[in-house]
Design an enzyme around this catalytic site. Structure first.
Site, PDB file in Angstrom:
ATOM      1  CG  ASP A 181      11.916  10.118   0.380  1.00  0.00           C
ATOM      2  OD1 ASP A 181      11.507   9.343   1.270  1.00  0.00           O
ATOM      3  OD2 ASP A 181      12.878  10.883   0.542  1.00  0.00           O
TER       4      ASP A 181
ATOM      5  CG  ASP B  66      13.037   8.990   7.382  1.00  0.00           C
ATOM      6  OD1 ASP B  66      13.719   8.410   8.242  1.00  0.00           O
ATOM      7  OD2 ASP B  66      13.095  10.206   7.187  1.00  0.00           O
TER       8      ASP B  66
HETATM    9  N1  GLY Z   1      11.751  11.881   5.510  1.00  0.00           N
HETATM   10  C1  GLY Z   1      12.535  13.018   5.795  1.00  0.00           C
HETATM   11  C2  GLY Z   1      12.167  13.665   7.070  1.00  0.00           C
HETATM   12  O1  GLY Z   1      11.313  13.197   7.801  1.00  0.00           O
HETATM   13  O2  GLY Z   1      12.754  14.703   7.331  1.00  0.00           O
END
Ligand code: GLY
Length: 409
Positions: free
Chosen positions: A119, A179
């Site tokens: 992330d 994601d």
């Molecule tokens: N990227 C984690 C979420 O969208 O919860």
């Protein structure tokens, strides 16, 4: 992160007239930015040590998390957007907004060496990336490039993907999530600003980002345009072990926020590379999203949720989709499709800046409510009926895009 045109104060005053009229009325950007300014400044003032980053609020107070959490870039990013707006409108306190944004961005500096998360795009590009876009601070380039190198350390050459979840070096299983598309901007930007892959070149950084995107098209899309949330692979061969969900209702259902990460991630990539296959992927995901959207423009946490009620919706997914729709409107050439995405953006913006989603008062720390961390049927709403910091971040991004669109007409 968005890119938009700077606006002068005089032009800003004309914007309600210049911006394309939403189906049910123009959006009062200045009113919302002033509410945002009050809320963002209140949080900053409450945290003299600038250590905990906001993540979720079920009322007047944000729950906070340390800099290593995946959400840590959103609050600094929101402060940068406020600075951008304050500067464009010549607010007398514009310098104070820059100061706040710089201070909260600096708190993430150590994360540039964090190889334990995929992330880093969210964390370091929404903060340092926006900061560099607005200030040209050369020190930020070094941090961004190191962050890109740390993210690239998670690349699995045999499987041709960046590992999303799990530890570097685990050769039994690689977990990839949709994601992850949102973390590729960090890599592409770094590849154009002197960043390199570990032991490699700038071109390697770009290649591994695009390889990951191509594998995402191959692995995550269902024929109807919906997307899986998680794909498990053998890291040694890239063979698929399982496709499933983690935050949605069921393995074969569609988690709405995952769908919006796909729409946005591929729309960004289409704009950055000019490659048709990324535009097609974004449009495919967007088509599914729009075809299944309820009348109030905000999806349930999962499209198969079967749960009625605001408490089970995800306004943060709507905010992500909204930003992507502005991008798709810019990217597509066909006039009918252009109109589809402009209409979708304006209707969504209008919904998110009105009752019941928009929260103007101080009884809510956030701008948006009725968001869901995950799909969940729990009537106690541990994971639903909440406010999430990234919903506010993307709403601010969308408001700036809306203003840029008005200025460009
Ligand atoms: N990227 C984690 C979420 O969208 O919860």
């Amino acid at each position: 992160m968005t890119r938009h045109l700077p606006l002068c104060a005089a032009l800003a005053a004309l914007l309600p007239a210049l911006a394309p009229a939403a189906p049910d009325g123009a959006v009062d950007v200045d009113r919302i930015m002033r509410v945002a300014a009050r809320k963002l400044a209140a949080f900053d003032a409450s945290r003299a040590d600038k250590s905990g980053y906001p993540t979720e609020a079920k009322g007047a107070t944000w729950v906070t998390v340390p800099p290593k959490d995946w959400v840590s870039g959103f609050y600094p990013g929101a402060l940068w957007y406020l600075y951008e707006y304050a500067q464009a409108c010549q607010w007398p306190d514009a310098a104070a907004w820059r100061g706040r944004a710089e201070a909260w961005t600096a708190g993430l500096e150590a994360q540039q060496h964090n190889t334990g998360t995929h992330d880093l795009g969210f964390m370091m590009f929404d903060s340092y990336g926006n900061g560099h876009r607005l200030t040209q601070n050369a020190d930020y380039v070094k941090v961004i490039n190191q962050s890109a190198q740390s993210l690239a350390a998670r690349y699995l050459p045999q499987a041709r993907v960046i590992r999303s979840w799990g530890k570097v070096g685990d050769m039994d299983k690689a977990l990839i999530i949709i994601d992850n598309m949102m973390n590729l901007e960090l890599l592409l930007w770094a590849s154009q600003h002197g960043g390199t892959a570990p032991g490699g070149t700038s071109e390697d950084l770009r290649t591994l980002a695009l390889t990951h995107a191509d594998r995402t098209i191959e692995l995550f899309f269902r024929p109807d345009g919906s997307t899986y949330h998680v794909v498990e692979l053998d890291p040694k061969t890239g063979t698929v072990q399982r496709k499933r969900t983690a935050q949605g209702k069921a393995d074969e259902s569609c988690w709405s926020r995952g769908q919006t990460w796909a729409i946005y991630g591929f729309a960004y990539l289409a704009e950055a590379t000019g490659e048709r296959r990324y535009l097609d992927a974004s449009l495919k995901a967007a088509r599914f999203y729009l075809d299944h959207l309820p009348a109030d423009r905000v999806p349930p946490a999962d499209y198969s949720s079967g749960l009625d009620g605001l408490e089970f919706k995800d306004s943060s997914a709507a905010a992500i989709a909204l930003c992507a729709f502005f991008r798709l409107h810019r990217l597509v050439q066909d006039p009918a499709l252009k109109k589809t995405y402009l209409d979708a953006a304006l209707a969504t913006l209008r919904a998110l800046t009105s009752e019941p989603y928009f929260c103007p008062g101080d009884e809510h720390a956030s701008l948006l409510r009725y968001a869901a961390r995950n799909y969940h049927a729990d009537p106690a709403h541990r994971l639903t009926n909440t406010s999430l910091i990234w919903g506010d971040y993307y709403l601010l991004e969308a408001l700036l895009q809306y203003r840029a669109l008005g200025a460009a007409r």
